[in-house]
Design an enzyme around this catalytic site. Structure first.
Site, PDB file in Angstrom:
ATOM      1  CD  GLU A   1      55.973  41.999  48.587  1.00  0.00           C
ATOM      2  OE1 GLU A   1      55.215  40.785  48.320  1.00  0.00           O
ATOM      3  OE2 GLU A   1      55.925  42.340  49.805  1.00  0.00           O
TER       4      GLU A   1
ATOM      5  CB  CYS B   1      53.929  38.402  50.825  1.00  0.00           C
ATOM      6  SG  CYS B   1      55.054  39.543  51.241  1.00  0.00           S
TER       7      CYS B   1
END
Length: 503
Positions: free
Chosen positions: A260, A294
């Site tokens: 990720e 993120c």
């Protein structure tokens, strides 16, 4: 009175263990720039010990103690951890804030999510037993087939500093629920609450070696973990550049990884929105967690018809955000995590300005805060799609704005990125929203909001944002291997070869 940072060691085989080289790293409070404690600096030798402990725990009693134990056994420990997290919520939230600069309200919310995540995967651990031996329909009646799901083995978990305990939990909880054993390497910039998780595990009696925690530098502890031959899988959350290195280190052993990585996510705002509601969601989508997310929707793609009004209201709202010590009541933007990150963000803003962009607001240290790694919420306009500020992840409270006229243009701008983690669309037209959810190339799409996250729904991205999905029912599958079992169920011989004559 300030909460003391507990002086912990590495957590290996259920015990506290001093790092092999005896070194420690300072913990710096980003709100004051002052050292407030230390964490142990693990190295390759410590990683070896942690992996060996995890392997022993996996195989102990032929796996019956953990890997092959009933899901209800593992669920009991996960629920006990969740209960302890809630019991220690105030303490843990304060430690998180001191360590990474997150506003205390957000850190407390994170602790609720940590407990909820352990509870959720406890339920999935129990239901895993019911999913075992699922029959497979075959075209030949003389064969029977079923599937087993088994723990993938020893897993290396490498986690970031923006949600230190929560991001660790996203990996630890499903890995343990699946029956894996694990070595966790949190970011050296924010490891304090992960070491407290070790204390919680010790307190609830988690079997030794099931979870091991090695803190330290990425180059000295993270790299040896990702390349370790005794690790069966690596799960990583962090930067694109580090993700590439982890893939490369796993490749010689054909070791599975899930990644990720970063993002440069769009938020598309059409001209039919309620401006005040849309402005708040736009700012929340970029400035939440001090802009260090993120999935931050840091590229605002704004309809030209409302651009002037919308930008004026954004500036007014941004100037009203309370920027302060994150322990202060009502803080809504604290410091970024480190001096290095602070300097990097300032350079992004400076480069944008030098390339011709306009800084509508922010981009500097707040005048009332002389110490700490603080940056005012920043909005940048007159952005060209070739600019660094449009193309690269800042990981700070910086929003860039680009205008559009047509839906097609908005979609093109939204997809003008190497990343594909998330995206948002704000509009009163439900059909239009549906079209954009299908057109935007990302793993997560938010409609008329930005950043909601629930452990029941899968999380992950496309393109350079990585691959694999965490959370949701599939989150546990990240740590499971599928085994096919096929049985010949006929009394008749197979009959492929001619039987030799009997003498």
């Amino acid at each position: 009175m300030a909460t003391a940072i507990p002086q912990r060691q590495l957590f290996v085989a259920g015990e506290w263990r001093a790092p092999a080289l005896g070194r420690r790293l300072p913990v710096v409070n980003p709100a004051t720039e002052s050292p407030i404690g230390e964490i142990p600096a693990g190295t390759a030798e410590d990683v070896d010990a942690a992996v060996a402990a995890a392997r022993e725990a996996l195989k102990r009693n032929r796996g019956r103690d953990w890997a092959r134990a009933p899901g209800a056994v593992r669920a009991k420990y996960l629920r006990a951890i969740a209960a302890k997290i809630i019991e220690r919520k105030s303490e843990l939230a304060r430690l998180e804030t001191l360590d990474c600069g997150k506003p205390l309200d957000e850190a407390a919310w994170d602790m609720d999510d940590v407990a909820g995540c352990f509870e959720y995967f406890a339920d999935l651990a129990e239901s895993l037993d019911k999913r075992q031996n699922a029959p497979v329909s075959l075209p030949m009646e003389n064969f029977k087939c079923y599937l087993r799901k088994e723990p993938i083995g020893v897993v290396g978990l490498i986690t970031p500093w923006n949600y230190p305990l929560l991001m660790a939990t996203w990996k630890v909880a499903p890995a343990l629920a699946a029956g894996c054993t694990a070595v966790l390497k949190p970011s050296e910039l924010a490891s304090v609450t992960c070491l407290e998780l070790a204390d919680v595990c010790k307190e609830v009696g988690l079997p030794s070696g099931v979870l091991n925690i090695v803190t330290g530098l990425g180059s000295e502890a993270g790299a040896p973990l990702s390349s370790h031959p005794g690790v069966d899988k690596v799960a990583f959350t962090g930067s694109y550049e580090t993700g590439k290195k982890i893939m490369a280190s796993a490749a010689p052993m054909v070791k599975p990884v899930s990644l990720e990585l970063g993002g440069k996510s769009p938020i598309v705002v059409f001209d039919d929105v309620d401006v005040e509601k849309a402005v708040e969601w736009t700012l929340f989508g970029c400035f939440w967690t001090n802009g260090q997310i993120c999935s931050a929707t840091s590229r605002l793609i704004l309809h030209k018809k409302i651009a002037k009004e919308f930008q004026e209201r954004m500036v007014a709202w941004a100037k009203n955000i309370k920027v302060s010590d994150p322990l202060e009541e009502g803080c809504r933007l604290g410091p970024v995590v480190s001096e290095g990150q602070y300097e990097k963000i300032k350079q992004f803003v400076s480069t944008a300005k030098s390339q011709g962009a306009t800084i509508l607001t922010g981009g500097v240290r707040p005048k009332h805060l002389e110490k700490g790694f603080y940056i005012e919420p920043t909005i940048i306009t007159d952005v060209d799609t070739s600019m660094q500020i449009w193309r690269e992840e800042v990981f700070g409270p910086v929003l860039c704005v680009k205008e559009f006229s047509t839906e097609e243009e908005a979609i093109e701008l939204a997809n003008d990125t190497h990343y594909g983690l998330a995206g948002a669309v704000l509009s009163g037209d439900r059909e239009r929203c549906q079209r954009l959810t299908e057109e935007i190339d990302a793993g997560i799409i938010w409609v008329n909001c930005s950043q909601p996250c629930f452990c029941q729904a899968p999380w992950g991205g496309n393109k350079r944002s990585g691959f694999g999905r965490e959370l949701g029912e599939g989150g546990i599958d990240n740590y499971l291997s599928v085994k096919q079992v096929t049985e010949y169920a006929s009394d008749e011989p197979w009959g492929w070869y001619k039987s030799p004559s009997k003498l």
